[in-house]
Design a protein around this motif. Structure first.
Motif, PDB file in Angstrom:
ATOM      1  N   LYS A  52       0.798  -1.222   0.000  1.00  0.00           N
ATOM      2  CA  LYS A  52       0.000   0.000   0.000  1.00  0.00           C
ATOM      3  C   LYS A  52       0.830   1.271   0.000  1.00  0.00           C
ATOM      4  O   LYS A  52       0.303   2.363  -0.232  1.00  0.00           O
ATOM      5  CB  LYS A  52      -0.943   0.000   1.204  1.00  0.00           C
ATOM      6  CG  LYS A  52      -2.070  -1.024   1.109  1.00  0.00           C
ATOM      7  CD  LYS A  52      -3.114  -0.800   2.192  1.00  0.00           C
ATOM      8  CE  LYS A  52      -3.874   0.468   1.959  1.00  0.00           C
ATOM      9  NZ  LYS A  52      -4.971   0.665   2.940  1.00  0.00           N
ATOM     10  N   GLU A  53       2.132   1.149   0.251  1.00  0.00           N
ATOM     11  CA  GLU A  53       3.010   2.311   0.230  1.00  0.00           C
ATOM     12  C   GLU A  53       3.777   2.417  -1.076  1.00  0.00           C
ATOM     13  O   GLU A  53       4.648   3.272  -1.227  1.00  0.00           O
ATOM     14  CB  GLU A  53       4.000   2.244   1.399  1.00  0.00           C
ATOM     15  CG  GLU A  53       3.343   2.156   2.773  1.00  0.00           C
ATOM     16  CD  GLU A  53       2.411   3.337   3.033  1.00  0.00           C
ATOM     17  OE1 GLU A  53       2.780   4.464   2.669  1.00  0.00           O
ATOM     18  OE2 GLU A  53       1.326   3.104   3.590  1.00  0.00           O
ATOM     19  N   SER A  54       3.487   1.561  -2.017  1.00  0.00           N
ATOM     20  CA  SER A  54       4.224   1.512  -3.279  1.00  0.00           C
ATOM     21  C   SER A  54       3.857   2.666  -4.205  1.00  0.00           C
ATOM     22  O   SER A  54       2.878   3.395  -3.982  1.00  0.00           O
ATOM     23  CB  SER A  54       3.931   0.191  -3.993  1.00  0.00           C
ATOM     24  OG  SER A  54       2.575   0.141  -4.391  1.00  0.00           O
ATOM     25  N   TYR A  55       4.630   2.790  -5.259  1.00  0.00           N
ATOM     26  CA  TYR A  55       4.384   3.823  -6.272  1.00  0.00           C
ATOM     27  C   TYR A  55       2.997   3.658  -6.888  1.00  0.00           C
ATOM     28  O   TYR A  55       2.246   4.618  -7.019  1.00  0.00           O
ATOM     29  CB  TYR A  55       5.463   3.733  -7.349  1.00  0.00           C
ATOM     30  CG  TYR A  55       5.262   4.688  -8.499  1.00  0.00           C
ATOM     31  CD1 TYR A  55       5.628   6.030  -8.387  1.00  0.00           C
ATOM     32  CD2 TYR A  55       4.693   4.259  -9.696  1.00  0.00           C
ATOM     33  CE1 TYR A  55       5.434   6.916  -9.434  1.00  0.00           C
ATOM     34  CE2 TYR A  55       4.500   5.127 -10.750  1.00  0.00           C
ATOM     35  CZ  TYR A  55       4.866   6.457 -10.623  1.00  0.00           C
ATOM     36  OH  TYR A  55       4.668   7.324 -11.665  1.00  0.00           O
ATOM     37  N   LEU A  56       2.653   2.426  -7.259  1.00  0.00           N
ATOM     38  CA  LEU A  56       1.357   2.179  -7.886  1.00  0.00           C
ATOM     39  C   LEU A  56       0.208   2.519  -6.932  1.00  0.00           C
ATOM     40  O   LEU A  56      -0.768   3.160  -7.329  1.00  0.00           O
ATOM     41  CB  LEU A  56       1.248   0.712  -8.318  1.00  0.00           C
ATOM     42  CG  LEU A  56      -0.114   0.247  -8.855  1.00  0.00           C
ATOM     43  CD1 LEU A  56      -0.532   1.077 -10.064  1.00  0.00           C
ATOM     44  CD2 LEU A  56      -0.064  -1.234  -9.209  1.00  0.00           C
ATOM     45  N   ALA A  57       0.313   2.123  -5.686  1.00  0.00           N
ATOM     46  CA  ALA A  57      -0.747   2.392  -4.715  1.00  0.00           C
ATOM     47  C   ALA A  57      -0.947   3.887  -4.507  1.00  0.00           C
ATOM     48  O   ALA A  57      -2.078   4.364  -4.377  1.00  0.00           O
ATOM     49  CB  ALA A  57      -0.429   1.713  -3.386  1.00  0.00           C
ATOM     50  N   ARG A  58       0.147   4.632  -4.504  1.00  0.00           N
ATOM     51  CA  ARG A  58       0.053   6.078  -4.286  1.00  0.00           C
ATOM     52  C   ARG A  58      -0.517   6.809  -5.489  1.00  0.00           C
ATOM     53  O   ARG A  58      -1.150   7.854  -5.354  1.00  0.00           O
ATOM     54  CB  ARG A  58       1.427   6.645  -3.914  1.00  0.00           C
ATOM     55  CG  ARG A  58       1.848   6.289  -2.484  1.00  0.00           C
ATOM     56  CD  ARG A  58       3.142   6.937  -2.066  1.00  0.00           C
ATOM     57  NE  ARG A  58       4.311   6.221  -2.577  1.00  0.00           N
ATOM     58  CZ  ARG A  58       5.092   6.633  -3.562  1.00  0.00           C
ATOM     59  NH1 ARG A  58       4.833   7.788  -4.160  1.00  0.00           N
ATOM     60  NH2 ARG A  58       6.123   5.916  -3.954  1.00  0.00           N
ATOM     61  N   GLN A  59      -0.276   6.271  -6.673  1.00  0.00           N
ATOM     62  CA  GLN A  59      -0.736   6.929  -7.897  1.00  0.00           C
ATOM     63  C   GLN A  59      -2.138   6.505  -8.324  1.00  0.00           C
ATOM     64  O   GLN A  59      -2.826   7.235  -9.044  1.00  0.00           O
ATOM     65  CB  GLN A  59       0.241   6.617  -9.045  1.00  0.00           C
ATOM     66  CG  GLN A  59       1.637   7.199  -8.859  1.00  0.00           C
ATOM     67  CD  GLN A  59       1.607   8.716  -8.825  1.00  0.00           C
ATOM     68  OE1 GLN A  59       0.928   9.362  -9.620  1.00  0.00           O
ATOM     69  NE2 GLN A  59       2.371   9.292  -7.904  1.00  0.00           N
ATOM     70  N   ALA A  60      -2.583   5.362  -7.872  1.00  0.00           N
ATOM     71  CA  ALA A  60      -3.884   4.838  -8.294  1.00  0.00           C
ATOM     72  C   ALA A  60      -5.035   5.640  -7.684  1.00  0.00           C
ATOM     73  O   ALA A  60      -4.912   6.196  -6.596  1.00  0.00           O
ATOM     74  CB  ALA A  60      -4.007   3.371  -7.899  1.00  0.00           C
ATOM     75  N   ASP A  61      -6.142   5.701  -8.412  1.00  0.00           N
ATOM     76  CA  ASP A  61      -7.346   6.361  -7.891  1.00  0.00           C
ATOM     77  C   ASP A  61      -7.969   5.515  -6.785  1.00  0.00           C
ATOM     78  O   ASP A  61      -8.509   6.053  -5.811  1.00  0.00           O
ATOM     79  CB  ASP A  61      -8.357   6.569  -9.022  1.00  0.00           C
ATOM     80  CG  ASP A  61      -7.818   7.479 -10.112  1.00  0.00           C
ATOM     81  OD1 ASP A  61      -7.435   8.617  -9.789  1.00  0.00           O
ATOM     82  OD2 ASP A  61      -7.758   7.037 -11.277  1.00  0.00           O
ATOM     83  N   TYR A  62      -7.911   4.197  -6.965  1.00  0.00           N
ATOM     84  CA  TYR A  62      -8.458   3.274  -5.977  1.00  0.00           C
ATOM     85  C   TYR A  62      -7.524   2.075  -5.861  1.00  0.00           C
ATOM     86  O   TYR A  62      -6.846   1.705  -6.829  1.00  0.00           O
ATOM     87  CB  TYR A  62      -9.863   2.804  -6.370  1.00  0.00           C
ATOM     88  CG  TYR A  62     -10.821   3.945  -6.604  1.00  0.00           C
ATOM     89  CD1 TYR A  62     -11.423   4.595  -5.525  1.00  0.00           C
ATOM     90  CD2 TYR A  62     -11.092   4.386  -7.892  1.00  0.00           C
ATOM     91  CE1 TYR A  62     -12.287   5.664  -5.740  1.00  0.00           C
ATOM     92  CE2 TYR A  62     -11.955   5.449  -8.115  1.00  0.00           C
ATOM     93  CZ  TYR A  62     -12.543   6.087  -7.030  1.00  0.00           C
ATOM     94  OH  TYR A  62     -13.378   7.151  -7.239  1.00  0.00           O
ATOM     95  N   VAL A  63      -7.507   1.470  -4.670  1.00  0.00           N
ATOM     96  CA  VAL A  63      -6.568   0.375  -4.421  1.00  0.00           C
ATOM     97  C   VAL A  63      -7.308  -0.888  -3.979  1.00  0.00           C
ATOM     98  O   VAL A  63      -8.188  -0.835  -3.109  1.00  0.00           O
ATOM     99  CB  VAL A  63      -5.530   0.764  -3.339  1.00  0.00           C
ATOM    100  CG1 VAL A  63      -4.658  -0.436  -2.976  1.00  0.00           C
ATOM    101  CG2 VAL A  63      -4.672   1.924  -3.834  1.00  0.00           C
ATOM    102  N   LEU A  64      -6.925  -2.007  -4.591  1.00  0.00           N
ATOM    103  CA  LEU A  64      -7.337  -3.330  -4.135  1.00  0.00           C
ATOM    104  C   LEU A  64      -6.113  -3.935  -3.458  1.00  0.00           C
ATOM    105  O   LEU A  64      -5.131  -4.267  -4.114  1.00  0.00           O
ATOM    106  CB  LEU A  64      -7.790  -4.197  -5.323  1.00  0.00           C
ATOM    107  CG  LEU A  64      -9.056  -3.732  -6.041  1.00  0.00           C
ATOM    108  CD1 LEU A  64      -9.233  -4.503  -7.346  1.00  0.00           C
ATOM    109  CD2 LEU A  64     -10.282  -3.899  -5.141  1.00  0.00           C
TER     110      LEU A  64
END
Length: 321
Positions: free
Chosen positions: A128-140
């Protein structure tokens, strides 16, 4: 080579690790999940699922499940996206990007391009602290404590978690759409699965002969009829009314019961109250009726009118069994 006991212990340990990893997903399903379902249900476009490596393989499976359950989807390999495949994404599409770490070079190149297009971006990620998680509008969140791999390196539990999350999405979507078995059949017309959902008795019996004899037919006439029509039975019909059925088994029982068949007629050896099925019934229902009554053929009748016979071999030929 390890011993039998050691191999079985490894197998059970691996299974337990996978189960433990999946069980943790329940705690990570939050409001983002609900909003994602809501967005997908209202989409004018499709769901584009992307990933790299093992995550790309999981993405392909999720796409296949989505498409077969009423959610139009397409797969895009993350590595190919920057070499022209970004053209797959249209303005009304939603993108699900799958990655365990969320920090790979391919993801860091791809995400800004996805954001630039203005599409809703969902990150299915194990950090959840990754680049993708930070940039995504929503996270699974598909975080797992450790891989089933003893080295904690090979994607095992993490890809299982991704796969399960995809299934959770698909099931929620199909239930929200009230997706029925009839809808499922539209997307699975081929193979035994599709046929179990749409093939009807009317599609089968019309290819067979329509064996019948009158109640006063001789045993010889009965046997000739059964042999000629090759259905293992003939139906006893009296002025349009079904009175019984004579099968190969009835002929054998007759030979055991009587020393002489001279003078016997169809009505003397038929089985009364035979099992019937309507032509509009699904073929799979005919199979269940045959199994439950330990028989190999059914009389097809609509409102009492004799139509023909459906045989177990018809179901075998179509791959229903």
């Amino acid at each position: 080579m390890k011993t039998n006991t050691e191999v079985l212990q490894i197998a059970k340990r691996t299974l337990e690790a996978e189960v433990e990893g999946i069980s943790g997903l329940a705690e990570r399903i939050n409001n983002d999940f609900y909003v994602i379902i809501e967005r997908i249900l209202s989409l004018k476009g499709r769901v584009v699922v992307t990933g790299v490596g093992k995550s790309a393989l999981i993405a392909q499976k999720i796409v296949a499940t989505f498409n077969s359950t009423g959610t139009p989807s397409v797969f895009m390999h993350a590595a190919d996206a920057v070499h022209g495949d970004l053209g797959i994404i249209q303005k009304d599409d939603l993108v699900i990007c799958i990655s365990k770490s969320g920090n790979t070079s391919e993801i860091k190149i791809l995400v800004p391009l996805l954001k630039h297009g203005g599409n809703t971006l969902v990150g299915m990620v194990g950090d959840k602290e990754s680049y993708l998680a930070r940039q995504a509008d929503y996270v699974l969140d598909t975080t797992v404590e450790k891989e089933a791999c003893p080295l904690n390196l090979a994607p095992t539990t993490s890809t299982t978690a991704q796969l399960v999350m995809g299934d959770i999405l698909a099931v929620c979507l199909l239930e929200c759409r009230s997706f029925s078995s009839e809808d499922f059949a539209k997307f699975h017309p081929g193979g035994s699965l599709g046929k179990r959902l749409y093939l009807k008795v009317s599609d089968l019996y019309i290819n067979n002969e329509k064996p019948e004899v009158p109640p006063h037919a001789s045993v010889k006439e009965v046997i000739i009829g059964i042999t000629r029509d090759r259905l293992g039975a003939t139906v006893v019909v009296n002025k349009g009314t079904i009175e019984g059925i004579i099968t190969d088994g009835d002929i054998r029982r007759m030979m055991e019961k009587y020393d002489s068949v001279h003078g016997l007629e169809a009505k003397d050896i038929m089985s009364k109250s035979p099992r019937k099925i309507e032509s509009s019934e699904l073929a799979v229902n005919a199979l269940e009726l045959m199994r439950s009554n330990n028989i190999t053929q059914l009389i097809v009748a609509d409102n009492g009118e004799y139509k023909g016979v459906v045989h177990l071999h018809d179901l075998l030929k179509e791959g229903i069994i």
